[in-house]
Design a protein around this motif. Structure first.
Motif, PDB file in Angstrom:
ATOM      1  N   LYS A 125       2.425 -33.097 -10.404  1.00  0.00           N
ATOM      2  CA  LYS A 125       1.716 -34.304 -10.017  1.00  0.00           C
ATOM      3  C   LYS A 125       1.660 -35.266 -11.191  1.00  0.00           C
ATOM      4  O   LYS A 125       1.287 -34.885 -12.288  1.00  0.00           O
ATOM      5  CB  LYS A 125       0.283 -33.968  -9.600  1.00  0.00           C
ATOM      6  CG  LYS A 125       0.187 -33.149  -8.347  1.00  0.00           C
ATOM      7  CD  LYS A 125      -1.265 -32.840  -8.067  1.00  0.00           C
ATOM      8  CE  LYS A 125      -1.407 -31.862  -6.936  1.00  0.00           C
ATOM      9  NZ  LYS A 125      -2.787 -31.432  -6.736  1.00  0.00           N
ATOM     10  N   LYS A 138      -1.659 -36.390 -13.948  1.00  0.00           N
ATOM     11  CA  LYS A 138      -2.682 -35.360 -13.989  1.00  0.00           C
ATOM     12  C   LYS A 138      -3.036 -35.134 -15.449  1.00  0.00           C
ATOM     13  O   LYS A 138      -2.181 -34.813 -16.267  1.00  0.00           O
ATOM     14  CB  LYS A 138      -2.171 -34.067 -13.354  1.00  0.00           C
ATOM     15  CG  LYS A 138      -3.239 -33.002 -13.257  1.00  0.00           C
ATOM     16  CD  LYS A 138      -2.756 -31.802 -12.466  1.00  0.00           C
ATOM     17  CE  LYS A 138      -3.871 -30.789 -12.332  1.00  0.00           C
ATOM     18  NZ  LYS A 138      -3.434 -29.612 -11.581  1.00  0.00           N
ATOM     19  N   THR A 165      -3.990 -33.431 -18.661  1.00  0.00           N
ATOM     20  CA  THR A 165      -3.797 -32.050 -19.087  1.00  0.00           C
ATOM     21  C   THR A 165      -4.549 -31.718 -20.369  1.00  0.00           C
ATOM     22  O   THR A 165      -4.707 -30.549 -20.691  1.00  0.00           O
ATOM     23  CB  THR A 165      -2.305 -31.741 -19.287  1.00  0.00           C
ATOM     24  OG1 THR A 165      -1.762 -32.655 -20.235  1.00  0.00           O
ATOM     25  CG2 THR A 165      -1.543 -31.836 -17.972  1.00  0.00           C
TER      26      THR A 165
END
Length: 183
Positions: A93, A96, A98
């Motif tokens: 995705k 996103k 992290t």
């Protein structure tokens, strides 16, 4: 970042040369100010420019926008991951998150010690933001930070056992940066 260019310590904006402190800890302080919801945008710009350029710089939104876009803003680019046969894995995705520099501070510190034997506390005021970013992006897969990133990006596949999937979901809850909705 180009290896044949010097690390940035100054820049020219509107025909004025500015000295800039892009040590990683200063940039992390800028992120803290930038995320402070109790400050107005112009206050954030003034404080961030003071951190980066010194107290005697006249703050303008144009100067702040230039500094932020050119030197501070982090692109959330994901590296290409490969399977065991060397084939590129499907892209996860987009956008996103992290890593969170606050929540992951101890894991980042431990990973730098493990991978590079670098004590980030001793590098405060010395290590340039570009150096820090390059080392962070290049952390080996056996470091705790890279393992946590793998956990955060994990998505179940049909080949995995139910027990493994549940274990990974539990780990995702532990290392989540946002609240995970129950399925």
């Amino acid at each position: 970042m180009r290896l044949n260019d010097p690390l940035i310590t100054s820049f020219i904006f509107d025909n004025v040369e500015y000295q800039i402190d892009l040590s990683f800890d200063t940039v992390l302080d800028v992120f803290d100010v930038h995320d402070d919801t109790g400050l107005m945008e112009y206050e954030k710009a003034e404080i961030c420019l003071a951190l980066l350029l010194g107290e005697d710089v006249e703050s303008t939104s144009e100067l702040w926008n230039h500094v932020f876009s050119e030197f501070i803003q982090v692109d959330n680019k994901q590296s290409i991951e490969y399977d065991r046969k060397g084939n590129p894995m499907p892209v996860q995705k987009e956008n996103k998150k992290t890593i969170d520099f606050d929540k992951d501070a101890e894991y980042i510190y431990a990973s730098f010690r493990q991978a590079y034997n670098i004590n980030l506390y001793r590098e405060q005021g010395k290590m340039h933001w570009d150096e820090f970013g390059a080392l962070l992006n290049g952390l080996p897969s056996d470091t705790i930070m890279q393992r946590i990133i793998q956990i955060r990006l994990w998505e179940p596949s049909k080949d995995e056992t139910g027990e493994y999937k549940q274990s990974m979901r539990d780990l995702q809850k532990i290392y989540a940066l946002e609240e995970i909705e129950e399925e």
